[in-house]
Design a protein around this motif. Sequence first.
Motif, PDB file in Angstrom:
ATOM      1  N   LEU A 226     -30.074   5.823 -27.466  1.00  0.00           N
ATOM      2  CA  LEU A 226     -31.102   7.552 -28.089  1.00  0.00           C
ATOM      3  C   LEU A 226     -30.292   8.019 -29.151  1.00  0.00           C
ATOM      4  O   LEU A 226     -29.260   8.562 -28.979  1.00  0.00           O
ATOM      5  N   ASN A 227     -31.062   7.761 -30.418  1.00  0.00           N
ATOM      6  CA  ASN A 227     -31.396   8.172 -31.416  1.00  0.00           C
ATOM      7  C   ASN A 227     -31.935   9.373 -31.571  1.00  0.00           C
ATOM      8  O   ASN A 227     -32.632   9.295 -32.878  1.00  0.00           O
ATOM      9  N   PHE A 228     -31.388  10.710 -30.809  1.00  0.00           N
ATOM     10  CA  PHE A 228     -32.079  12.117 -31.212  1.00  0.00           C
ATOM     11  C   PHE A 228     -31.043  12.916 -30.330  1.00  0.00           C
ATOM     12  O   PHE A 228     -30.153  12.595 -30.256  1.00  0.00           O
ATOM     13  N   ALA A 229     -31.394  13.830 -31.692  1.00  0.00           N
ATOM     14  CA  ALA A 229     -30.170  14.933 -30.964  1.00  0.00           C
ATOM     15  C   ALA A 229     -30.256  15.150 -29.496  1.00  0.00           C
ATOM     16  O   ALA A 229     -31.921  15.363 -28.823  1.00  0.00           O
ATOM     17  N   ASP A 230     -29.162  16.078 -29.545  1.00  0.00           N
ATOM     18  CA  ASP A 230     -29.339  16.869 -28.073  1.00  0.00           C
ATOM     19  C   ASP A 230     -29.912  17.450 -27.901  1.00  0.00           C
ATOM     20  O   ASP A 230     -31.120  18.667 -28.837  1.00  0.00           O
ATOM     21  N   ASP A 231     -30.857  18.110 -26.331  1.00  0.00           N
ATOM     22  CA  ASP A 231     -32.123  19.326 -26.637  1.00  0.00           C
ATOM     23  C   ASP A 231     -33.321  18.742 -27.623  1.00  0.00           C
ATOM     24  O   ASP A 231     -33.843  19.932 -27.547  1.00  0.00           O
ATOM     25  N   SER A 232     -33.574  17.893 -27.200  1.00  0.00           N
ATOM     26  CA  SER A 232     -34.818  17.446 -27.999  1.00  0.00           C
ATOM     27  C   SER A 232     -36.515  17.454 -27.206  1.00  0.00           C
ATOM     28  O   SER A 232     -37.395  17.651 -27.941  1.00  0.00           O
ATOM     29  N   PHE A 233     -36.527  16.953 -26.121  1.00  0.00           N
ATOM     30  CA  PHE A 233     -37.194  16.738 -25.370  1.00  0.00           C
ATOM     31  C   PHE A 233     -37.897  17.897 -24.179  1.00  0.00           C
ATOM     32  O   PHE A 233     -36.630  18.080 -23.323  1.00  0.00           O
ATOM     33  N   ASP A 234     -39.087  17.932 -24.025  1.00  0.00           N
ATOM     34  CA  ASP A 234     -39.147  18.734 -23.346  1.00  0.00           C
ATOM     35  C   ASP A 234     -39.844  18.353 -21.680  1.00  0.00           C
ATOM     36  O   ASP A 234     -39.406  18.561 -20.528  1.00  0.00           O
ATOM     37  N   VAL A 235     -40.365  16.671 -21.627  1.00  0.00           N
ATOM     38  CA  VAL A 235     -40.383  15.715 -20.836  1.00  0.00           C
ATOM     39  C   VAL A 235     -39.922  14.692 -21.439  1.00  0.00           C
ATOM     40  O   VAL A 235     -40.017  14.336 -22.604  1.00  0.00           O
ATOM     41  N   ALA A 236     -38.856  13.660 -20.471  1.00  0.00           N
ATOM     42  CA  ALA A 236     -39.215  12.041 -20.420  1.00  0.00           C
ATOM     43  C   ALA A 236     -39.987  11.506 -19.306  1.00  0.00           C
ATOM     44  O   ALA A 236     -39.700  11.772 -18.517  1.00  0.00           O
ATOM     45  N   ILE A 237     -40.062  10.472 -19.657  1.00  0.00           N
ATOM     46  CA  ILE A 237     -40.657   9.265 -18.676  1.00  0.00           C
ATOM     47  C   ILE A 237     -40.952   8.149 -18.832  1.00  0.00           C
ATOM     48  O   ILE A 237     -40.306   7.794 -19.927  1.00  0.00           O
ATOM     49  N   ALA A 238     -39.636   7.078 -17.558  1.00  0.00           N
ATOM     50  CA  ALA A 238     -39.478   5.602 -17.629  1.00  0.00           C
ATOM     51  C   ALA A 238     -39.917   5.666 -16.953  1.00  0.00           C
ATOM     52  O   ALA A 238     -39.810   5.758 -15.816  1.00  0.00           O
ATOM     53  N   GLU A 239     -40.623   4.174 -16.424  1.00  0.00           N
ATOM     54  CA  GLU A 239     -41.654   3.576 -15.924  1.00  0.00           C
ATOM     55  C   GLU A 239     -41.616   1.832 -15.432  1.00  0.00           C
ATOM     56  O   GLU A 239     -41.654   1.791 -16.748  1.00  0.00           O
ATOM     57  N   SER A 240     -40.109   1.948 -14.676  1.00  0.00           N
ATOM     58  CA  SER A 240     -39.474   1.010 -14.317  1.00  0.00           C
ATOM     59  C   SER A 240     -39.072   0.732 -15.539  1.00  0.00           C
ATOM     60  O   SER A 240     -39.133  -0.678 -16.117  1.00  0.00           O
ATOM     61  N   VAL A 241     -38.511   1.062 -16.535  1.00  0.00           N
ATOM     62  CA  VAL A 241     -37.545   0.958 -17.498  1.00  0.00           C
ATOM     63  C   VAL A 241     -35.368   0.753 -17.236  1.00  0.00           C
ATOM     64  O   VAL A 241     -35.109   0.377 -17.392  1.00  0.00           O
ATOM     65  N   ILE A 242     -35.483   2.547 -16.007  1.00  0.00           N
ATOM     66  CA  ILE A 242     -33.778   1.845 -16.407  1.00  0.00           C
ATOM     67  C   ILE A 242     -33.824   1.104 -15.596  1.00  0.00           C
ATOM     68  O   ILE A 242     -32.144   0.667 -15.916  1.00  0.00           O
ATOM     69  N   VAL A 243     -33.955   0.632 -14.108  1.00  0.00           N
ATOM     70  CA  VAL A 243     -33.628  -0.286 -13.787  1.00  0.00           C
ATOM     71  C   VAL A 243     -32.870  -1.480 -14.779  1.00  0.00           C
ATOM     72  O   VAL A 243     -32.433  -2.723 -14.121  1.00  0.00           O
ATOM     73  N   PHE A 244     -33.882  -1.953 -16.174  1.00  0.00           N
ATOM     74  CA  PHE A 244     -33.237  -3.409 -17.112  1.00  0.00           C
ATOM     75  C   PHE A 244     -32.084  -2.214 -17.552  1.00  0.00           C
ATOM     76  O   PHE A 244     -31.996  -3.275 -18.548  1.00  0.00           O
ATOM     77  N   THR A 245     -32.046  -2.094 -17.963  1.00  0.00           N
ATOM     78  CA  THR A 245     -30.650  -1.139 -18.094  1.00  0.00           C
ATOM     79  C   THR A 245     -29.446  -1.024 -17.863  1.00  0.00           C
ATOM     80  O   THR A 245     -29.517  -1.314 -16.450  1.00  0.00           O
ATOM     81  N   ASN A 246     -28.690  -0.090 -18.580  1.00  0.00           N
ATOM     82  CA  ASN A 246     -27.057  -0.011 -17.919  1.00  0.00           C
ATOM     83  C   ASN A 246     -28.266   1.664 -16.892  1.00  0.00           C
ATOM     84  O   ASN A 246     -27.779   2.280 -17.989  1.00  0.00           O
ATOM     85  N   ILE A 247     -27.771   1.380 -15.934  1.00  0.00           N
ATOM     86  CA  ILE A 247     -28.830   2.745 -16.042  1.00  0.00           C
ATOM     87  C   ILE A 247     -27.715   3.772 -16.011  1.00  0.00           C
ATOM     88  O   ILE A 247     -28.391   4.939 -16.539  1.00  0.00           O
ATOM     89  N   SER A 248     -26.391   4.256 -15.307  1.00  0.00           N
ATOM     90  CA  SER A 248     -25.609   5.005 -16.069  1.00  0.00           C
ATOM     91  C   SER A 248     -25.598   5.787 -17.144  1.00  0.00           C
ATOM     92  O   SER A 248     -26.379   6.848 -17.606  1.00  0.00           O
ATOM     93  N   LYS A 249     -25.524   4.592 -18.349  1.00  0.00           N
ATOM     94  CA  LYS A 249     -25.587   5.294 -20.041  1.00  0.00           C
ATOM     95  C   LYS A 249     -27.151   5.705 -20.293  1.00  0.00           C
ATOM     96  O   LYS A 249     -27.299   6.415 -20.717  1.00  0.00           O
ATOM     97  N   THR A 250     -28.102   4.957 -19.382  1.00  0.00           N
ATOM     98  CA  THR A 250     -29.650   5.267 -19.952  1.00  0.00           C
ATOM     99  C   THR A 250     -29.550   7.056 -19.222  1.00  0.00           C
ATOM    100  O   THR A 250     -30.724   7.543 -19.516  1.00  0.00           O
ATOM    101  N   LEU A 251     -29.136   6.917 -17.423  1.00  0.00           N
ATOM    102  CA  LEU A 251     -28.947   8.284 -17.221  1.00  0.00           C
ATOM    103  C   LEU A 251     -28.925   9.521 -18.634  1.00  0.00           C
ATOM    104  O   LEU A 251     -29.456  10.913 -18.422  1.00  0.00           O
TER     105      LEU A 251
END
Length: 236
Positions: A96-121
């Motif tokens: 993710l091309n964002f700085a640390d501590d950028s967001f109050d809420v993040a949502i992912a809907e059937s997305v993470i399973v299609f990635t390297n799960i640990s990297k994305t989390l």
Amino acid sequence: MTNDYLDLLAYFGIGGAHPGGFALTKTILQAENIQPTDAVLDVGCGTGQTAAFLAERFHCQVTAIDNHPIMIEKAEERLKNNNPPIQLIEGDAENLNFADDSFDVAIAESVIVFTNISKTLNELARVLKHTGRLIIIEMTAEQNLPEALQKEVRNLYGIQDILTEDQWISRLQQAGFTKIEMLEVPSTLSPSELDDINQSNSIQTKFYDLWDKHHQFLDQYNHFIGFRIFKCHLSS
């Protein structure tokens, strides 16, 4: 690396293709105390259905990302007149091309399973504020899958792992989430019809065949494959 199933969703331009559909999305988010000052990240935004709802319902600051250029095009079309405006970015959930501590809420809907799960989390934990929260809807194995079925799931959906509930919780904890709630699916929730579609021209026959295989798989193995909704905090 291409993924035929994700290409299928992009070419058909299906909004709310995740388990539970858009009806579940609205039910979850309407129970959240999202403020206009909150920065919200929609990871794997697809055609922008959830991002549009977030901005219109809560008037919050929405950033939506997806790594599929066709999804981005269709999201741009949906969101071009959105007020408040939504920042739409072609980006990678694993980097993710964002700085640390950028967001109050993040949502992912059937997305993470299609990635390297640990990297994305790990990335989602990094860009969330310490007081922030992550909401995910993800495919889950209802039991340990036979090797042949695991192979079929990997081939059909182009995914690396299909985790059990306990395995999801373990991965979330490893990423730094210390408070993990599992949200219930309302018993009164009716499945969403696939009525939010922005179909591309000249779709190859193989994608229609893949859509049929997807539905046949769900019908045949619904006792093996389900989904969970997790709400996660970095601090208790």
